[in-house]
Motif scaffolding. Structure first.
Motif, PDB file in Angstrom:
ATOM      1  N   GLN A 103      53.328   7.582  70.004  1.00 28.45           N
ATOM      2  CA  GLN A 103      52.243   8.255  70.714  1.00 28.45           C
ATOM      3  C   GLN A 103      50.869   7.755  70.255  1.00 28.45           C
ATOM      4  O   GLN A 103      49.957   7.613  71.069  1.00 28.45           O
ATOM      5  CB  GLN A 103      52.346   9.773  70.543  1.00 28.45           C
ATOM      6  CG  GLN A 103      53.497  10.364  71.328  1.00 28.45           C
ATOM      7  CD  GLN A 103      53.720  11.834  71.050  1.00 28.45           C
ATOM      8  OE1 GLN A 103      53.383  12.352  69.982  1.00 28.45           O
ATOM      9  NE2 GLN A 103      54.318  12.530  72.010  1.00 28.45           N
ATOM     10  N   LEU A 104      50.725   7.489  68.952  1.00 29.90           N
ATOM     11  CA  LEU A 104      49.466   6.927  68.466  1.00 29.90           C
ATOM     12  C   LEU A 104      49.198   5.573  69.127  1.00 29.90           C
ATOM     13  O   LEU A 104      48.079   5.301  69.581  1.00 29.90           O
ATOM     14  CB  LEU A 104      49.479   6.782  66.937  1.00 29.90           C
ATOM     15  CG  LEU A 104      49.304   8.078  66.145  1.00 29.90           C
ATOM     16  CD1 LEU A 104      49.585   7.849  64.660  1.00 29.90           C
ATOM     17  CD2 LEU A 104      47.908   8.651  66.332  1.00 29.90           C
ATOM     18  N   PHE A 105      50.219   4.730  69.214  1.00 30.79           N
ATOM     19  CA  PHE A 105      50.065   3.428  69.864  1.00 30.79           C
ATOM     20  C   PHE A 105      49.749   3.593  71.354  1.00 30.79           C
ATOM     21  O   PHE A 105      48.885   2.903  71.890  1.00 30.79           O
ATOM     22  CB  PHE A 105      51.315   2.567  69.678  1.00 30.79           C
ATOM     23  CG  PHE A 105      51.458   2.024  68.283  1.00 30.79           C
ATOM     24  CD1 PHE A 105      50.566   1.076  67.784  1.00 30.79           C
ATOM     25  CD2 PHE A 105      52.484   2.451  67.464  1.00 30.79           C
ATOM     26  CE1 PHE A 105      50.690   0.577  66.496  1.00 30.79           C
ATOM     27  CE2 PHE A 105      52.622   1.960  66.175  1.00 30.79           C
ATOM     28  CZ  PHE A 105      51.721   1.016  65.687  1.00 30.79           C
ATOM     29  N   GLN A 106      50.455   4.513  72.005  1.00 28.95           N
ATOM     30  CA  GLN A 106      50.233   4.734  73.438  1.00 28.95           C
ATOM     31  C   GLN A 106      48.829   5.259  73.736  1.00 28.95           C
ATOM     32  O   GLN A 106      48.297   5.015  74.812  1.00 28.95           O
ATOM     33  CB  GLN A 106      51.290   5.706  73.997  1.00 28.95           C
ATOM     34  CG  GLN A 106      52.662   5.101  74.080  1.00 28.95           C
ATOM     35  CD  GLN A 106      53.735   6.113  74.474  1.00 28.95           C
ATOM     36  OE1 GLN A 106      53.584   7.320  74.294  1.00 28.95           O
ATOM     37  NE2 GLN A 106      54.846   5.603  75.001  1.00 28.95           N
ATOM     38  N   CYS A 107      48.244   5.975  72.782  1.00 27.00           N
ATOM     39  CA  CYS A 107      46.885   6.500  72.959  1.00 27.00           C
ATOM     40  C   CYS A 107      45.822   5.489  72.527  1.00 27.00           C
ATOM     41  O   CYS A 107      44.641   5.818  72.498  1.00 27.00           O
ATOM     42  CB  CYS A 107      46.707   7.779  72.150  1.00 27.00           C
ATOM     43  SG  CYS A 107      47.665   9.160  72.780  1.00 27.00           S
ATOM     44  N   GLY A 108      46.252   4.287  72.194  1.00 24.54           N
ATOM     45  CA  GLY A 108      45.304   3.260  71.788  1.00 24.54           C
ATOM     46  C   GLY A 108      44.900   3.325  70.329  1.00 24.54           C
ATOM     47  O   GLY A 108      44.019   2.591  69.891  1.00 24.54           O
ATOM     48  N   GLU A 109      45.532   4.192  69.564  1.00 25.19           N
ATOM     49  CA  GLU A 109      45.237   4.334  68.130  1.00 25.19           C
ATOM     50  C   GLU A 109      46.110   3.362  67.331  1.00 25.19           C
ATOM     51  O   GLU A 109      46.904   3.761  66.487  1.00 25.19           O
ATOM     52  CB  GLU A 109      45.480   5.781  67.684  1.00 25.19           C
ATOM     53  CG  GLU A 109      44.607   6.801  68.354  1.00 25.19           C
ATOM     54  CD  GLU A 109      43.185   6.800  67.810  1.00 25.19           C
ATOM     55  OE1 GLU A 109      42.911   6.105  66.818  1.00 25.19           O
ATOM     56  OE2 GLU A 109      42.346   7.506  68.401  1.00 25.19           O
ATOM     57  N   HIS A 110      45.929   2.064  67.579  1.00 17.00           N
ATOM     58  CA  HIS A 110      46.788   1.047  66.971  1.00 17.00           C
ATOM     59  C   HIS A 110      46.646   0.995  65.449  1.00 17.00           C
ATOM     60  O   HIS A 110      47.649   0.858  64.741  1.00 17.00           O
ATOM     61  CB  HIS A 110      46.501  -0.326  67.584  1.00 17.00           C
ATOM     62  CG  HIS A 110      46.734  -0.351  69.062  1.00 17.00           C
ATOM     63  ND1 HIS A 110      48.002  -0.325  69.604  1.00 17.00           N
ATOM     64  CD2 HIS A 110      45.875  -0.343  70.116  1.00 17.00           C
ATOM     65  CE1 HIS A 110      47.914  -0.330  70.923  1.00 17.00           C
ATOM     66  NE2 HIS A 110      46.622  -0.336  71.258  1.00 17.00           N
TER      67      HIS A 110
ATOM     68  N   SER B 140      62.760  11.377  63.366  1.00 16.74           N
ATOM     69  CA  SER B 140      62.618  11.249  64.818  1.00 16.74           C
ATOM     70  C   SER B 140      61.226  11.684  65.252  1.00 16.74           C
ATOM     71  O   SER B 140      60.616  11.081  66.143  1.00 16.74           O
ATOM     72  CB  SER B 140      63.694  12.059  65.546  1.00 16.74           C
ATOM     73  OG  SER B 140      63.613  13.421  65.197  1.00 16.74           O
ATOM     74  N   THR B 141      60.705  12.719  64.626  1.00 18.43           N
ATOM     75  CA  THR B 141      59.344  13.148  64.926  1.00 18.43           C
ATOM     76  C   THR B 141      58.342  12.089  64.491  1.00 18.43           C
ATOM     77  O   THR B 141      57.384  11.791  65.201  1.00 18.43           O
ATOM     78  CB  THR B 141      59.034  14.489  64.228  1.00 18.43           C
ATOM     79  OG1 THR B 141      60.018  15.437  64.607  1.00 18.43           O
ATOM     80  CG2 THR B 141      57.655  15.002  64.605  1.00 18.43           C
ATOM     81  N   PHE B 142      58.560  11.512  63.322  1.00 15.50           N
ATOM     82  CA  PHE B 142      57.713  10.409  62.855  1.00 15.50           C
ATOM     83  C   PHE B 142      57.680   9.289  63.889  1.00 15.50           C
ATOM     84  O   PHE B 142      56.613   8.782  64.242  1.00 15.50           O
ATOM     85  CB  PHE B 142      58.227   9.876  61.505  1.00 15.50           C
ATOM     86  CG  PHE B 142      58.003   8.408  61.302  1.00 15.50           C
ATOM     87  CD1 PHE B 142      56.730   7.912  61.040  1.00 15.50           C
ATOM     88  CD2 PHE B 142      59.055   7.511  61.377  1.00 15.50           C
ATOM     89  CE1 PHE B 142      56.521   6.547  60.859  1.00 15.50           C
ATOM     90  CE2 PHE B 142      58.858   6.162  61.205  1.00 15.50           C
ATOM     91  CZ  PHE B 142      57.592   5.667  60.939  1.00 15.50           C
ATOM     92  N   SER B 143      58.838   8.896  64.374  1.00 14.79           N
ATOM     93  CA  SER B 143      58.913   7.799  65.342  1.00 14.79           C
ATOM     94  C   SER B 143      58.151   8.132  66.616  1.00 14.79           C
ATOM     95  O   SER B 143      57.393   7.302  67.139  1.00 14.79           O
ATOM     96  CB  SER B 143      60.376   7.488  65.680  1.00 14.79           C
ATOM     97  OG  SER B 143      61.079   7.139  64.511  1.00 14.79           O
ATOM     98  N   LEU B 144      58.330   9.355  67.106  1.00 10.81           N
ATOM     99  CA  LEU B 144      57.635   9.780  68.315  1.00 10.81           C
ATOM    100  C   LEU B 144      56.125   9.770  68.100  1.00 10.81           C
ATOM    101  O   LEU B 144      55.368   9.264  68.932  1.00 10.81           O
ATOM    102  CB  LEU B 144      58.101  11.181  68.726  1.00 10.81           C
ATOM    103  CG  LEU B 144      57.354  11.813  69.895  1.00 10.81           C
ATOM    104  CD1 LEU B 144      57.573  10.997  71.175  1.00 10.81           C
ATOM    105  CD2 LEU B 144      57.796  13.251  70.082  1.00 10.81           C
ATOM    106  N   GLU B 145      55.665  10.302  66.962  1.00  7.28           N
ATOM    107  CA  GLU B 145      54.227  10.363  66.698  1.00  7.28           C
ATOM    108  C   GLU B 145      53.622   8.970  66.535  1.00  7.28           C
ATOM    109  O   GLU B 145      52.501   8.721  66.993  1.00  7.28           O
ATOM    110  CB  GLU B 145      53.948  11.226  65.474  1.00  7.28           C
ATOM    111  CG  GLU B 145      54.204  12.692  65.751  1.00  7.28           C
ATOM    112  CD  GLU B 145      54.112  13.573  64.531  1.00  7.28           C
ATOM    113  OE1 GLU B 145      53.971  14.793  64.723  1.00  7.28           O
ATOM    114  OE2 GLU B 145      54.187  13.060  63.391  1.00  7.28           O
ATOM    115  N   ALA B 146      54.360   8.050  65.910  1.00 12.95           N
ATOM    116  CA  ALA B 146      53.863   6.680  65.780  1.00 12.95           C
ATOM    117  C   ALA B 146      53.711   6.041  67.160  1.00 12.95           C
ATOM    118  O   ALA B 146      52.681   5.426  67.462  1.00 12.95           O
ATOM    119  CB  ALA B 146      54.805   5.858  64.896  1.00 12.95           C
TER     120      ALA B 146
END
Length: 122
Positions: free
Chosen positions: A86-93, A78-84
């Motif tokens: 968040q990376l996308f949301q921050c533009g870190e595609h 679940s933490t992995f999913s959240l961090e992934a």
């Protein structure tokens, strides 16, 4: 039935505490290495347990403690999913994509390797 709940709860507490210890390792990076490492170790551990239980008698209660409890509390999908996300949301595609791909592939390989090592250990 109560003993099964207690075994899962105790294992989950232990797994969560181990996960927390790993999270205390100082890493200063955008890429969530510690979660990736935790998921890989958890995959390796659960594979090892399965491999051991194929050749060695392990009680169902202890398997609940180890697989559902310890591994369930330790791994951080679940933490992995959240961090992934968040990376996308921050533009870190790019980082988000690499992180998701590495997490899935390495953890699948961790299961295979852990199971193999568990079978060798008996």
């Amino acid at each position: 039935m109560l003993i099964q709940f207690v075994m899962v709860g105790l294992g989950g507490a232990l797994g969560s505490m181990l996960r927390y210890l790993i999270s205390l390792i100082p890493v200063n990076n955008t890429f969530p290495f510690l979660t990736l490492i935790t998921n890989l170790l958890g995959a390796l551990l659960i594979g090892f347990i399965v491999g051991l239980s194929d050749n060695l008698f392990i009680s169902k209660k202890f398997l609940l403690f180890l697989k559902t409890g310890v591994c369930g509390g330790f791994t951080t999908f679940s933490t992995f999913s959240l961090e992934a996300v968040q990376l996308f949301q921050c533009g870190e595609h790019f980082l988000g994509t690499i992180y998701a791909i590495l997490s899935v592939i390495l953890c699948l390989l961790g299961i295979i390797l852990g199971e193999y090592l568990g079978r060798l250990a008996v």
